[in-house]
Scaffold this motif. Structure first.
Motif, mmCIF file in Angstrom:
data_model
loop_
_atom_site.group_PDB
_atom_site.id
_atom_site.type_symbol
_atom_site.label_atom_id
_atom_site.label_comp_id
_atom_site.label_asym_id
_atom_site.label_seq_id
_atom_site.Cartn_x
_atom_site.Cartn_y
_atom_site.Cartn_z
ATOM 1 N N THR A 8 0.836 -1.196 0.000
ATOM 2 C CA THR A 8 0.000 0.000 0.000
ATOM 3 C C THR A 8 0.873 1.249 0.000
ATOM 4 N N ARG A 9 1.856 1.285 0.881
ATOM 5 C CA ARG A 9 2.762 2.427 0.946
ATOM 6 C C ARG A 9 3.501 2.626 -0.369
ATOM 7 N N GLU A 10 3.986 1.527 -0.953
ATOM 8 C CA GLU A 10 4.712 1.616 -2.230
ATOM 9 C C GLU A 10 3.829 2.167 -3.337
ATOM 10 N N LEU A 11 2.585 1.687 -3.409
ATOM 11 C CA LEU A 11 1.656 2.161 -4.438
ATOM 12 C C LEU A 11 1.363 3.649 -4.284
ATOM 13 N N LEU A 12 1.145 4.094 -3.052
ATOM 14 C CA LEU A 12 0.859 5.509 -2.814
ATOM 15 C C LEU A 12 2.083 6.376 -3.100
ATOM 16 N N ASP A 13 3.272 5.907 -2.739
ATOM 17 C CA ASP A 13 4.508 6.645 -3.041
ATOM 18 C C ASP A 13 4.711 6.748 -4.551
ATOM 19 N N ASP A 14 4.461 5.665 -5.273
ATOM 20 C CA ASP A 14 4.589 5.687 -6.737
ATOM 21 C C ASP A 14 3.592 6.663 -7.355
ATOM 22 N N ALA A 15 2.363 6.681 -6.835
ATOM 23 C CA ALA A 15 1.348 7.603 -7.343
ATOM 24 C C ALA A 15 1.784 9.048 -7.109
ATOM 25 N N ALA A 16 2.290 9.350 -5.915
ATOM 26 C CA ALA A 16 2.752 10.710 -5.608
ATOM 27 C C ALA A 16 3.914 11.098 -6.518
ATOM 28 N N ARG A 17 4.826 10.176 -6.738
ATOM 29 C CA ARG A 17 5.971 10.451 -7.617
ATOM 30 C C ARG A 17 5.498 10.746 -9.039
ATOM 31 N N ARG A 18 4.538 9.966 -9.518
ATOM 32 C CA ARG A 18 4.012 10.180 -10.877
ATOM 33 C C ARG A 18 3.289 11.523 -10.986
ATOM 34 N N LEU A 19 2.497 11.871 -9.986
ATOM 35 C CA LEU A 19 1.790 13.163 -9.991
ATOM 36 C C LEU A 19 2.779 14.323 -9.948
ATOM 37 N N ARG A 20 3.801 14.198 -9.117
ATOM 38 C CA ARG A 20 4.809 15.258 -8.989
ATOM 39 C C ARG A 20 5.581 15.435 -10.296
ATOM 40 N N THR A 21 6.015 14.321 -10.876
ATOM 41 C CA THR A 21 6.782 14.351 -12.121
ATOM 42 C C THR A 21 5.974 14.976 -13.255
ATOM 43 N N ALA A 156 -4.027 -0.867 -6.676
ATOM 44 C CA ALA A 156 -3.136 -0.698 -7.830
ATOM 45 C C ALA A 156 -3.924 -0.274 -9.065
ATOM 46 N N ASP A 157 -5.028 -0.954 -9.351
ATOM 47 C CA ASP A 157 -5.855 -0.623 -10.516
ATOM 48 C C ASP A 157 -6.483 0.752 -10.358
ATOM 49 N N TYR A 158 -6.969 1.031 -9.174
ATOM 50 C CA TYR A 158 -7.607 2.312 -8.870
ATOM 51 C C TYR A 158 -6.636 3.467 -9.126
ATOM 52 N N LEU A 159 -5.407 3.340 -8.624
ATOM 53 C CA LEU A 159 -4.424 4.414 -8.791
ATOM 54 C C LEU A 159 -3.990 4.562 -10.244
ATOM 55 N N GLY A 164 -3.898 8.304 -13.810
ATOM 56 C CA GLY A 164 -3.852 8.467 -15.261
ATOM 57 C C GLY A 164 -4.751 9.589 -15.747
ATOM 58 N N LEU A 165 -5.933 9.703 -15.165
ATOM 59 C CA LEU A 165 -6.849 10.789 -15.540
ATOM 60 C C LEU A 165 -6.294 12.162 -15.152
ATOM 61 N N LEU A 166 -5.574 12.234 -14.035
ATOM 62 C CA LEU A 166 -4.990 13.509 -13.617
ATOM 63 C C LEU A 166 -3.758 13.870 -14.441
ATOM 64 N N VAL A 167 -2.953 12.880 -14.761
ATOM 65 C CA VAL A 167 -1.725 13.104 -15.520
ATOM 66 C C VAL A 167 -2.040 13.408 -16.986
ATOM 67 N N ASP A 168 -2.984 12.691 -17.554
ATOM 68 C CA ASP A 168 -3.339 12.837 -18.966
ATOM 69 C C ASP A 168 -4.867 12.903 -19.094
ATOM 70 N N PRO A 169 -5.449 14.063 -18.743
ATOM 71 C CA PRO A 169 -6.913 14.159 -18.772
ATOM 72 C C PRO A 169 -7.475 14.025 -20.197
ATOM 73 N N PRO A 170 -8.692 13.518 -20.309
ATOM 74 C CA PRO A 170 -9.313 13.389 -21.640
ATOM 75 C C PRO A 170 -9.443 14.759 -22.299
ATOM 76 N N ALA A 171 -9.460 14.765 -23.611
ATOM 77 C CA ALA A 171 -9.595 16.003 -24.375
ATOM 78 C C ALA A 171 -10.854 16.757 -23.930
ATOM 79 N N GLY A 172 -10.689 18.034 -23.679
ATOM 80 C CA GLY A 172 -11.812 18.893 -23.275
ATOM 81 C C GLY A 172 -12.070 18.939 -21.787
ATOM 82 N N ALA A 173 -11.437 18.066 -21.010
ATOM 83 C CA ALA A 173 -11.714 18.014 -19.575
ATOM 84 C C ALA A 173 -11.147 19.216 -18.835
#
Length: 175
Positions: A8-21, A156-159, A164-173
């Motif tokens: 759980t900690r690893e998944l959340l850390d990876d998500a934070a790293r991806r959002l920050r990057t 894992a799937d949820y994140l 993914g939606l935050l990093v690469d939002p759909p066109a027009g969002a």
């Protein structure tokens, strides 16, 4: 600490790293404070800043020095705008107006989003077979939309989906 909690900690850390990057904008995390009267003088409520977070659906993931490595269940969300004056149209409208006024008194930037009333989620063995938004069952990290929601999905799937939606939002969002 179990393997599921570590994962759980690893998944959340990876998500934070991806959002920050990706440079995804974060939001304010605050605490609604009703100050006590001083010398009989009533003071207005305010929202005190606790740091910054990314809102990832039902979870708030810490993004600042104060909040890094921590997670919360999403609570109330308020946009910082001029609260206007009381209209007494409905209780819910007046509640939202009061939250906006408290956010302004908390010195948040105009237009910022403030998350308050969020519930901290300890990233420890209390997640195992827990009943909250984030839990671990059979060493698998899971998430649910709310503490009362019955169904869960793998974290894992949820994140992957939500980040993914935050990093690469759909066109027009974001237009």
């Amino acid at each position: 600490m179990t393997d599921g909690v570590t994962r759980t900690r690893e998944l959340l850390d990876d998500a934070a790293r991806r959002l920050r990057t990706a440079g995804v904008p974060d939001e304010a995390l605050g605490e609604y404070v009703q100050p006590k009267a001083v010398l009989g003088i009533h003071r207005e409520p305010t929202i005190r800043s606790l740091g910054r977070v990314w809102r990832v659906g039902a979870l708030l993931i810490g993004s600042s020095i104060e909040t890094g490595g921590r997670v919360w269940a999403t609570g109330t969300i308020t946009r910082v705008t001029d609260p206007g004056r009381a209209q007494f149209q409905s209780v819910s409208a007046e509640t939202r107006r009061a939250y906006r006024a408290a956010a302004v008194r908390g010195h948040f930037d105009a237009g910022d989003t403030v998350n308050h009333g969020a519930t901290p989620i300890p990233l420890d063995d209390t997640l195992v077979d827990g009943g909250g938004v984030l839990l671990v069952q059979d060493d698998v990290p899971l998430v649910r939309w709310s503490p009362t929601a019955g169904s869960t999905v793998p974290l894992a799937d949820y994140l992957v989906d939500r980040v993914g939606l935050l990093v690469d939002p759909p066109a027009g969002a974001t237009d």
